[in-house]
Scaffold this motif. Structure first.
Motif, PDB file in Angstrom:
ATOM      1  N   MET A 161       0.830  -1.200   0.000  1.00 46.10           N
ATOM      2  CA  MET A 161       0.000   0.000   0.000  1.00 46.10           C
ATOM      3  C   MET A 161       0.866   1.251   0.000  1.00 46.10           C
ATOM      4  O   MET A 161       0.559   2.237  -0.684  1.00 46.10           O
ATOM      5  N   HIS A 169      -6.633   2.219  -2.874  1.00 44.53           N
ATOM      6  CA  HIS A 169      -7.784   1.432  -2.419  1.00 44.53           C
ATOM      7  C   HIS A 169      -7.353  -0.031  -2.372  1.00 44.53           C
ATOM      8  O   HIS A 169      -6.439  -0.442  -3.092  1.00 44.53           O
ATOM      9  N   THR A 184      -5.042  -2.441   7.532  1.00 44.91           N
ATOM     10  CA  THR A 184      -5.714  -1.144   7.443  1.00 44.91           C
ATOM     11  C   THR A 184      -5.884  -0.524   8.825  1.00 44.91           C
ATOM     12  O   THR A 184      -5.684   0.686   9.008  1.00 44.91           O
ATOM     13  N   ALA A 188      -4.201   2.908  10.001  1.00 49.57           N
ATOM     14  CA  ALA A 188      -5.086   3.988  10.462  1.00 49.57           C
ATOM     15  C   ALA A 188      -4.660   4.485  11.832  1.00 49.57           C
ATOM     16  O   ALA A 188      -4.619   5.698  12.096  1.00 49.57           O
ATOM     17  N   THR A 195      -2.827   4.827   4.167  1.00 46.40           N
ATOM     18  CA  THR A 195      -4.014   4.074   4.584  1.00 46.40           C
ATOM     19  C   THR A 195      -5.041   4.101   3.458  1.00 46.40           C
ATOM     20  O   THR A 195      -5.363   5.163   2.928  1.00 46.40           O
ATOM     21  N   PRO A 196      -5.538   2.939   3.047  1.00 43.13           N
ATOM     22  CA  PRO A 196      -6.456   2.925   1.887  1.00 43.13           C
ATOM     23  C   PRO A 196      -7.720   3.741   2.130  1.00 43.13           C
ATOM     24  O   PRO A 196      -8.261   3.764   3.235  1.00 43.13           O
ATOM     25  N   MET A 199     -11.843  -0.022   1.541  1.00 42.13           N
ATOM     26  CA  MET A 199     -11.436  -1.405   1.791  1.00 42.13           C
ATOM     27  C   MET A 199     -12.628  -2.303   1.472  1.00 42.13           C
ATOM     28  O   MET A 199     -13.687  -2.177   2.086  1.00 42.13           O
ATOM     29  N   ILE A 334     -10.073   2.406  12.613  1.00 37.70           N
ATOM     30  CA  ILE A 334     -10.384   2.811  11.234  1.00 37.70           C
ATOM     31  C   ILE A 334     -11.529   3.816  11.275  1.00 37.70           C
ATOM     32  O   ILE A 334     -12.658   3.482  11.640  1.00 37.70           O
ATOM     33  N   THR A 337     -11.582   5.225   6.277  1.00 33.31           N
ATOM     34  CA  THR A 337     -11.682   4.278   5.151  1.00 33.31           C
ATOM     35  C   THR A 337     -13.118   3.802   4.977  1.00 33.31           C
ATOM     36  O   THR A 337     -13.768   3.386   5.932  1.00 33.31           O
ATOM     37  N   CYS A 362     -15.620  -2.658  12.897  1.00 30.57           N
ATOM     38  CA  CYS A 362     -15.142  -1.308  12.576  1.00 30.57           C
ATOM     39  C   CYS A 362     -16.118  -0.275  13.132  1.00 30.57           C
ATOM     40  O   CYS A 362     -16.756   0.491  12.388  1.00 30.57           O
TER      41      CYS A 362
END
Length: 405
Positions: A161, A169, A184, A188, A195-196, A199, A334, A337, A362
């Motif tokens: 990443m 992404h 991720t 984060a 950080t994407p 996800m 997170i 994302t 999450c």
């Protein structure tokens, strides 16, 4: 010893399979069509099926030469953007100046090569700049390269990443969903710029306590010592990875086939009829699928055993006890994302309920930044390959990426 026995058997059968493949095309020519036409086609069918029944450990080619963009075909060039002994970050670079969202596909490390996701890549390439984790066969990795366990997989996701850069992404297909969510979360929490932004977890074992499958049940009936004793083998001296402890790809393939033995027998019977009746379309489709399906790779023993124990036996992620390099993984970290989970109604490997569990984990994400999609009428492979993936699932993924790019 187990690997040596398998390899000896393959060595013995190899010449016979080669002979069968060589004889099949000439059988029709050697038989008078009127008197022996049907008999010849049946013989050819039997020879072709036997000749193509062997397992290969060589990675197939992706074979993606171009993609349609607007009203023209744009050439695709495969490039290794970053390499480690255990896998490459493979980039499907387009010969185009158009800037598109960068997407990393996290391919499973579960016995097949990343090329199993060829259709996933083909569909995503229409609107995205696509990368994929192209894992190496463990039997070809020298012992000097060191170990590769679950934590190392997470490391690779984060490293890849960062190589792609900020604004990327990630799409995880099946088994890597846990590692991708962990990576991720760690990025984060560290406020990592790479950080994407989105996800996507497709058919992944986030919480296998929910609606457990046959695979999940097997993992719970044996302790990890049983898996180590019965399923781990040593790479023979003839290969670069000689002496490395691995979970052989041929054993993973055998377990997959045994789960749906009737389906595979039926497929080969249909292939026999296709060859006899000269149904070229069905014949080609069958051969294409099984050429890929029978291409297997070995996993390092530590990665396989740690995955079984952490994901399928102890359920470390959903119970809040997943540790990476001494650090607790916190999905609630997170906060930015966008999370998209995808499940297949008929998935018998990661049944409905297991991927969507990520939405609850999450908890730091607002409801507006989480979405689940249950695709009706598809099994595990239909989630990331085929018409339902291309026509029903992908448009939603494309929209989510576009809105968060």
């Amino acid at each position: 010893m187990l690997y040596d026995v398998y390899q000896s058997q393959e060595d013995m059968m190899g010449p016979f399979r080669f002979a069968a493949r060589s004889l099949a095309p000439v059988v029709d020519l050697l038989s008078p069509p009127r008197a022996f036409g049907m008999m010849a086609r049946e013989m050819r069918a039997a020879l072709e099926i036997f000749g193509n029944s062997g397992i290969t450990h060589k990675r197939p080619d992706f074979g993606i030469k171009s993609v349609r963009m607007g009203n023209r075909d744009v050439p695709i060039i495969e490039e290794v953007a970053h390499a480690t002994p255990f896998g490459n970050l493979l980039h499907f670079r387009k010969d185009s100046d158009q800037t598109q969202p960068r997407v990393l596909i996290a391919a499973p490390l579960s016995g097949h090569f990343a090329t199993l996701l060829r259709n996933t890549v083909e569909v995503l390439l229409q609107d995205h700049d696509v990368y994929i984790t192209d894992w190496n066969n463990a039997r070809d990795i020298p012992l000097s390269a060191g170990r590769f366990g679950f934590d190392d997989y997470v490391d690779h996701i984060m490293r890849f990443m960062r190589e792609i850069g900020p604004g990327g992404h990630v799409v995880a297909v099946c088994q890597p969903a846990v590692a991708v969510l962990a990576a991720t979360a760690l990025m984060a929490e560290a406020d990592d710029a790479a950080t994407p932004r989105t996800m996507t977890l497709m058919g992944g074992p986030i919480d296998t306590r929910r609606n457990p499958s046959k695979v999940n049940a097997l993992a719970k009936t044996r302790d990890i010592a049983w898996f180590r004793k019965n399923l781990i083998a040593t790479v023979p001296a003839r290969y670069a990875g000689a002496g490395r402890a691995v979970y052989p790809g041929f054993m993973q393939l055998a377990s997959f086939v045994s789960m749906n033995l009737d389906r595979h027998i039926g497929a080969h019977l249909r292939q026999f009829r296709s060859i006899v009746t000269e149904d070229g379309v069905s014949e080609t489709a069958h051969r294409k699928f099984y050429d890929e399906y029978q291409s297997v790779m070995d996993l390092t023993a530590e990665f396989y055993l740690e995955t079984v124990e952490r994901v399928f036996q102890r359920h470390d992620l959903p119970t809040g006890s997943l540790i990476w390099r001494g650090q607790t993984v916190k999905p609630e970290a997170i906060r930015k994302t966008f999370l998209f989970t995808v499940e297949g109604e008929r998935d018998d490997i990661c049944p409905p309920g297991q991927s969507v569990a990520a939405l609850d984990l999450c908890s730091g994400l607002k409801t507006a930044r989480k979405r689940n999609h249950l695709q009706l009428g598809v099994g595990h492979y239909g989630v990331f390959s085929g018409s339902r993936w291309a026509n029903d699932i992908y448009p939603q993924l494309r929209e989510i990426i576009a809105l968060n790019n």
